[in-house]
Write a protein that holds these residues in place. Structure first.
Motif, mmCIF file in Angstrom:
data_model
loop_
_atom_site.group_PDB
_atom_site.id
_atom_site.type_symbol
_atom_site.label_atom_id
_atom_site.label_comp_id
_atom_site.label_asym_id
_atom_site.label_seq_id
_atom_site.Cartn_x
_atom_site.Cartn_y
_atom_site.Cartn_z
ATOM 1 N N ARG A 2 53.802 97.241 44.862
ATOM 2 C CA ARG A 2 53.917 97.093 46.310
ATOM 3 C C ARG A 2 53.278 95.792 46.770
ATOM 4 N NH1 ARG A 2 50.833 100.877 50.305
ATOM 5 N NH2 ARG A 2 50.611 99.265 51.850
ATOM 6 N N VAL A 3 52.165 95.411 46.180
ATOM 7 C CA VAL A 3 51.461 94.178 46.537
ATOM 8 C C VAL A 3 52.336 92.963 46.219
ATOM 9 C CG1 VAL A 3 49.453 92.747 46.031
ATOM 10 C CG2 VAL A 3 49.182 95.219 46.249
ATOM 11 N N VAL A 4 53.006 93.006 45.079
ATOM 12 C CA VAL A 4 53.892 91.903 44.686
ATOM 13 C C VAL A 4 55.043 91.778 45.679
ATOM 14 C CG1 VAL A 4 55.484 91.097 42.903
ATOM 15 C CG2 VAL A 4 53.281 92.052 42.260
ATOM 16 N N LYS A 5 55.613 92.910 46.062
ATOM 17 C CA LYS A 5 56.724 92.906 47.010
ATOM 18 C C LYS A 5 56.263 92.366 48.370
ATOM 19 C CE LYS A 5 60.364 95.643 48.992
ATOM 20 N NZ LYS A 5 61.136 96.837 49.002
ATOM 21 N N GLU A 6 55.097 92.780 48.814
ATOM 22 C CA GLU A 6 54.559 92.289 50.093
ATOM 23 C C GLU A 6 54.285 90.792 50.028
ATOM 24 O OE1 GLU A 6 51.140 94.715 50.970
ATOM 25 O OE2 GLU A 6 52.372 96.452 51.478
ATOM 26 N N ALA A 7 53.770 90.332 48.909
ATOM 27 C CA ALA A 7 53.506 88.899 48.744
ATOM 28 C C ALA A 7 54.817 88.108 48.772
ATOM 29 C CB ALA A 7 52.753 88.636 47.445
ATOM 30 N N GLU A 8 55.825 88.625 48.130
ATOM 31 C CA GLU A 8 57.146 87.966 48.113
ATOM 32 C C GLU A 8 57.735 87.930 49.528
ATOM 33 O OE1 GLU A 8 60.234 85.868 46.546
ATOM 34 O OE2 GLU A 8 58.422 86.466 45.488
ATOM 35 N N GLU A 9 57.608 89.020 50.267
ATOM 36 C CA GLU A 9 58.099 89.074 51.647
ATOM 37 C C GLU A 9 57.358 88.062 52.520
ATOM 38 O OE1 GLU A 9 57.829 93.129 52.956
ATOM 39 O OE2 GLU A 9 59.440 93.782 51.621
ATOM 40 N N ARG A 10 56.054 87.970 52.337
ATOM 41 C CA ARG A 10 55.246 87.017 53.115
ATOM 42 C C ARG A 10 55.637 85.577 52.784
ATOM 43 N NH1 ARG A 10 53.499 85.535 57.569
ATOM 44 N NH2 ARG A 10 51.568 84.381 57.538
ATOM 45 N N LYS A 11 55.863 85.317 51.499
ATOM 46 C CA LYS A 11 56.303 83.982 51.075
ATOM 47 C C LYS A 11 57.631 83.633 51.744
ATOM 48 C CE LYS A 11 58.556 82.434 47.213
ATOM 49 N NZ LYS A 11 58.928 82.489 45.842
ATOM 50 N N GLU A 13 58.813 84.839 54.549
ATOM 51 C CA GLU A 13 58.580 84.635 55.980
ATOM 52 C C GLU A 13 58.044 83.232 56.247
ATOM 53 O OE1 GLU A 13 55.932 87.715 57.304
ATOM 54 O OE2 GLU A 13 57.398 89.297 56.912
ATOM 55 N N ILE A 14 57.122 82.774 55.418
ATOM 56 C CA ILE A 14 56.555 81.429 55.570
ATOM 57 C C ILE A 14 57.636 80.373 55.357
ATOM 58 C CG2 ILE A 14 54.953 79.751 54.559
ATOM 59 C CD1 ILE A 14 53.070 82.198 54.022
ATOM 60 N N LEU A 15 58.429 80.540 54.297
ATOM 61 C CA LEU A 15 59.516 79.585 54.034
ATOM 62 C C LEU A 15 60.547 79.587 55.154
ATOM 63 C CD1 LEU A 15 59.974 80.039 50.209
ATOM 64 C CD2 LEU A 15 59.111 78.016 51.382
ATOM 65 N N ASP A 16 60.867 80.757 55.692
ATOM 66 C CA ASP A 16 61.804 80.838 56.818
ATOM 67 C C ASP A 16 61.263 80.071 58.023
ATOM 68 O OD1 ASP A 16 63.592 82.368 55.385
ATOM 69 O OD2 ASP A 16 63.043 84.274 56.354
ATOM 70 N N ALA A 17 59.980 80.238 58.294
ATOM 71 C CA ALA A 17 59.360 79.525 59.420
ATOM 72 C C ALA A 17 59.387 78.016 59.189
ATOM 73 C CB ALA A 17 57.930 80.008 59.628
ATOM 74 N N MET A 18 59.119 77.596 57.950
ATOM 75 C CA MET A 18 59.164 76.165 57.637
ATOM 76 C C MET A 18 60.579 75.613 57.814
ATOM 77 S SD MET A 18 56.669 76.072 54.297
ATOM 78 C CE MET A 18 57.040 74.386 53.882
ATOM 79 N N ILE A 19 61.566 76.360 57.359
ATOM 80 C CA ILE A 19 62.962 75.951 57.500
ATOM 81 C C ILE A 19 63.314 75.833 58.984
ATOM 82 C CG2 ILE A 19 65.354 76.724 57.209
ATOM 83 C CD1 ILE A 19 64.399 77.946 54.506
ATOM 84 N N ASN A 72 66.571 79.952 44.267
ATOM 85 C CA ASN A 72 66.466 79.902 45.723
ATOM 86 C C ASN A 72 67.809 79.617 46.395
ATOM 87 O OD1 ASN A 72 63.700 80.425 45.670
ATOM 88 N ND2 ASN A 72 63.254 78.279 45.272
ATOM 89 N N ALA A 73 68.897 80.010 45.765
ATOM 90 C CA ALA A 73 70.238 79.757 46.303
ATOM 91 C C ALA A 73 70.415 80.380 47.694
ATOM 92 C CB ALA A 73 71.303 80.267 45.347
ATOM 93 N N LEU A 74 69.842 81.543 47.909
ATOM 94 C CA LEU A 74 69.964 82.202 49.211
ATOM 95 C C LEU A 74 69.299 81.366 50.299
ATOM 96 C CD1 LEU A 74 70.979 84.675 50.732
ATOM 97 C CD2 LEU A 74 68.812 85.801 50.222
ATOM 98 N N MET A 75 68.147 80.782 49.983
ATOM 99 C CA MET A 75 67.456 79.928 50.942
ATOM 100 C C MET A 75 68.297 78.685 51.241
ATOM 101 S SD MET A 75 63.671 78.252 50.762
ATOM 102 C CE MET A 75 63.097 79.710 49.967
ATOM 103 N N HIS A 76 68.898 78.109 50.217
ATOM 104 C CA HIS A 76 69.770 76.940 50.383
ATOM 105 C C HIS A 76 70.909 77.286 51.335
ATOM 106 C CE1 HIS A 76 72.786 73.912 49.181
ATOM 107 N NE2 HIS A 76 71.732 73.150 48.981
ATOM 108 N N GLN A 77 71.491 78.449 51.141
ATOM 109 C CA GLN A 77 72.579 78.907 51.993
ATOM 110 C C GLN A 77 72.095 79.105 53.436
ATOM 111 O OE1 GLN A 77 74.256 82.673 50.803
ATOM 112 N NE2 GLN A 77 76.149 82.291 51.911
ATOM 113 N N LYS A 78 70.887 79.618 53.592
ATOM 114 C CA LYS A 78 70.344 79.842 54.924
ATOM 115 C C LYS A 78 70.145 78.507 55.663
ATOM 116 C CE LYS A 78 66.649 81.935 57.464
ATOM 117 N NZ LYS A 78 65.666 82.944 57.555
#
Length: 170
Positions: A2-11, A13-19, A72-78
């Protein structure tokens, strides 16, 4: 787990904000250029597209390097989707201005803007590997087809398009 999943979600969110922040800055630059009515419309189009280039060793380039990793293909697409939704109306306005000035003609300015952006963004993406000859042909084809889409005189976009690619040698 669960901690790993939360960390990935937070990462994410941060990348989305930067984008989002990076896209906002890029779109503001584009809008400022387009508003310069003292500059000819084709020059503003070229200047605006150049302003969207986020390379140069800054946070934008660092983020793009991360985005271009296969995982990170999904991020590229976003990023592409975000850019398209923001930039398409700006390119459309320039096309409409060109129509008003008699520089070009199309019944589909929004669609031409979208096709132009998507083609350029896909074919000339940093992920695409082309020989110098392939790249030269793709640039020539891009100018040629854009002129056809906009019902412009042959070679009228050649100089403006060439400026977009003059410093992008591999």
């Amino acid at each position: 787990m669960r901690v790993v999943k939360e960390a990935e979600e937070r990462k994410n969110e941060i990348l989305d904000a930067m984008i989002d922040r990076m896209m906002e800055r890029q779109l503001e630059k584009a809008k400022e250029i387009v508003a310069r009515k003292d500059v000819p419309v084709l020059q503003r189009l070229t200047m605006m597209i150049l302003a969207l280039n986020v390379s140069g060793g800054n946070l934008g380039q660092e983020l793009l390097d991360h985005v271009h990793k296969p995982q990170n293909a999904l991020m590229h697409q976003k990023i592409e989707k975000s850019l398209l939704s923001g930039i398409n109306p700006i390119i459309t306005d320039l096309i409409k201005e060109g129509i008003t000035q008699g520089i070009c003609q199309t019944d589909y300015p929004e669609e031409v803007a979208e096709m132009t952006f998507l083609y350029a963004n896909t074919v000339f993406d940093d992920l695409m590997e082309h020989s110098e000859e392939e790249r030269r042909r793709k640039i020539a084809a891009f100018a040629y087809n854009l002129e056809r889409l906009l019902n412009m005189e042959r070679d009228s976009m050649k100089e403006a398009i060439a400026l977009l690619f003059k410093d992008k040698r591999r």
